[in-house]
Design an enzyme around this catalytic site. Structure first.
Site, PDB file in Angstrom:
ATOM      1  CD  GLU A  56      -1.318  -2.349   2.119  1.00 42.74           C
ATOM      2  OE1 GLU A  56      -2.100  -2.967   2.857  1.00 42.74           O
ATOM      3  OE2 GLU A  56      -0.095  -2.637   2.021  1.00 42.74           O
ATOM      4  CB  CYS A  81      -0.375  -4.241   8.648  1.00 45.88           C
ATOM      5  SG  CYS A  81       0.619  -2.832   8.094  1.00 45.88           S
ATOM      6  CB  CYS A  90      -0.745  -0.461   5.314  1.00 44.31           C
ATOM      7  SG  CYS A  90       0.942  -0.937   4.897  1.00 44.31           S
ATOM      8  CB  ALA A 160      13.454 -37.910  -8.629  1.00 37.02           C
ATOM      9  CG  ASP A 211      21.896 -39.234  -1.741  1.00 42.06           C
ATOM     10  OD1 ASP A 211      22.370 -40.360  -2.009  1.00 42.06           O
ATOM     11  OD2 ASP A 211      20.686 -38.970  -1.841  1.00 42.06           O
ATOM     12  N   GLY A 301      15.019 -38.830   3.268  1.00 40.64           N
ATOM     13  CA  GLY A 301      14.786 -39.949   2.373  1.00 40.64           C
ATOM     14  C   GLY A 301      13.418 -40.571   2.544  1.00 40.64           C
TER      15      GLY A 301
END
Length: 359
Positions: A56, A81, A90, A160, A211, A301
């Site tokens: 705003e 707000c 605002c 994945a 990993d 995992g």
């Protein structure tokens, strides 16, 4: 004021503006604002970054002739707000500028803020309309609303899997510490983009051991998420990539192993001790809420993913399916396939799945 169709048109513009702040406003919501005078846009703005001016404020500042504000309508996708934080309220600014009409997408559901901005505006004599594209406005800030209404982060599951349903080979040697790639470089770049859009990324101990991932956005320009590692026994090596200086890391450990605290002395690593045997998720969420973490990507995992699936504590899943087949290995998690979007990424397929328990 304008008719319903005009309200929706300008509110849609607010939402589109707000999206420009995606990944940069947390823990604040994404907000856009448009100012209309005689059916013309005379000002607009959005919240660019946490700690900077709200939508705003930017919209009002963009108006060249401030006198027009006294005959204008301001649109904003979230209730203005009413409290002093990094910036002044605002709602007070809108009232002080004499803007007579205010159209709001959705009310702020945060306890200390809900309805307060609207009250200020109405007390100042503003004509206030709420609920314009409310569903779309809430969807835009689903992370913000989940955090404040459900008292937990918005949870995104990601993995994945091969075409025959495996997420990894069965690694037999501890020395084989490297990811097993199932998809392609395009998919990898998209995943790194996602990481930059969320507050944090979470993995379990076995993923780090198997990993040794970085869990950063090195394949995409963007901020690195906070790395959350479930390391119950504090057994990870301090040389693991998640303990490097590229991003902040939070280790979630069992309070039974507090005596090992001196073994980790890294500047960017914080440790939260919880009781893994009782009410684990609520303790985890409390630790994340304390740090204003509103969204988490869970990348594995299998044990960690299945835990959140079985607890029905997830909001959406992003599943890549590659052409490879492993035949044997670590089985992929299984979700009720309530797919709301399917896309092709080269030789891989992406399924986006929503948990309709929370819709």
């Amino acid at each position: 004021m304008n008719d319903c169709m005009s309200h929706e048109k300008y509110m849609q513009r607010c939402i589109e503006l707000a999206k420009n702040g995606f990944g940069n406003t947390s823990p604040n919501p994404m907000v856009g604002s448009v100012i209309i005078n005689n059916n013309k846009i005379i000002g607009e703005g959005y919240h660019r970054k946490y700690g900077e001016a709200h939508a705003e404020v930017n919209a009002i500042q963009s108006v060249v002739n401030k006198e027009l504000l006294k005959q204008s309508t301001i649109y904003v996708n979230l209730e203005p707000c009413a409290h002093f934080g990094k910036t002044p309220p605002c709602a007070n600014l809108i009232a002080s500028m004499g803007i007579p009409n205010v159209v709001i997408g959705t009310i702020d559901s945060v306890a200390h803020a809900s309805g307060k901005g609207i009250e200020i505006l109405k007390n100042a004599g503003c004509n206030v309309i709420t609920g314009v594209l409310e569903k779309e406005s809430r969807e835009l800030n689903k992370r913000f609303f989940t955090f404040h209404e459900k008292k937990r982060p918005y949870i995104i599951l990601k993995w994945a899997e091969t075409s025959d349903g495996y997420i990894d080979i069965q690694k037999m040697k501890k020395t084989n510490i490297e990811p097993t790639w199932i998809t392609n470089n395009l998919s990898k770049a998209i995943v790194h983009k996602w990481r930059g859009e969320e507050d944090a990324i979470l993995v379990g101990t076995n993923t780090i051991i198997s990993d040794n991932p970085n869990l950063t956005t090195r394949c995409w320009e963007g901020k690195n998420p906070v790395r959350i590692v479930l390391d119950r026994e504090l057994k990870l090596e301090s040389t693991s990539h998640v303990f490097n200086s590229e991003a902040e890391t939070i280790v979630i450990a069992d309070k039974k192993f507090k005596n090992k605290i001196d073994e980790i002395q890294l500047k960017n690593v914080g440790i939260e001790f919880v009781d893994f045997s009782f009410d684990f998720t609520n303790q985890l969420f409390a630790a994340l809420i304390k740090r204003n973490i509103q969204s988490v990507i869970i990348e594995g995992g299998a044990k960690v993913l299945n835990y959140f699936i079985n607890q029905v504590l997830w909001d959406e899943a992003r599943v890549f399916i590659g052409e490879k087949q492993f035949g044997l290995g670590v089985k992929a998690p299984v979700l009720e396939k309530r797919i709301f979007l399917e896309e092709k990424f080269g030789n891989s397929k992406l399924l986006l799945i929503k948990n309709f328990h929370y819709i």
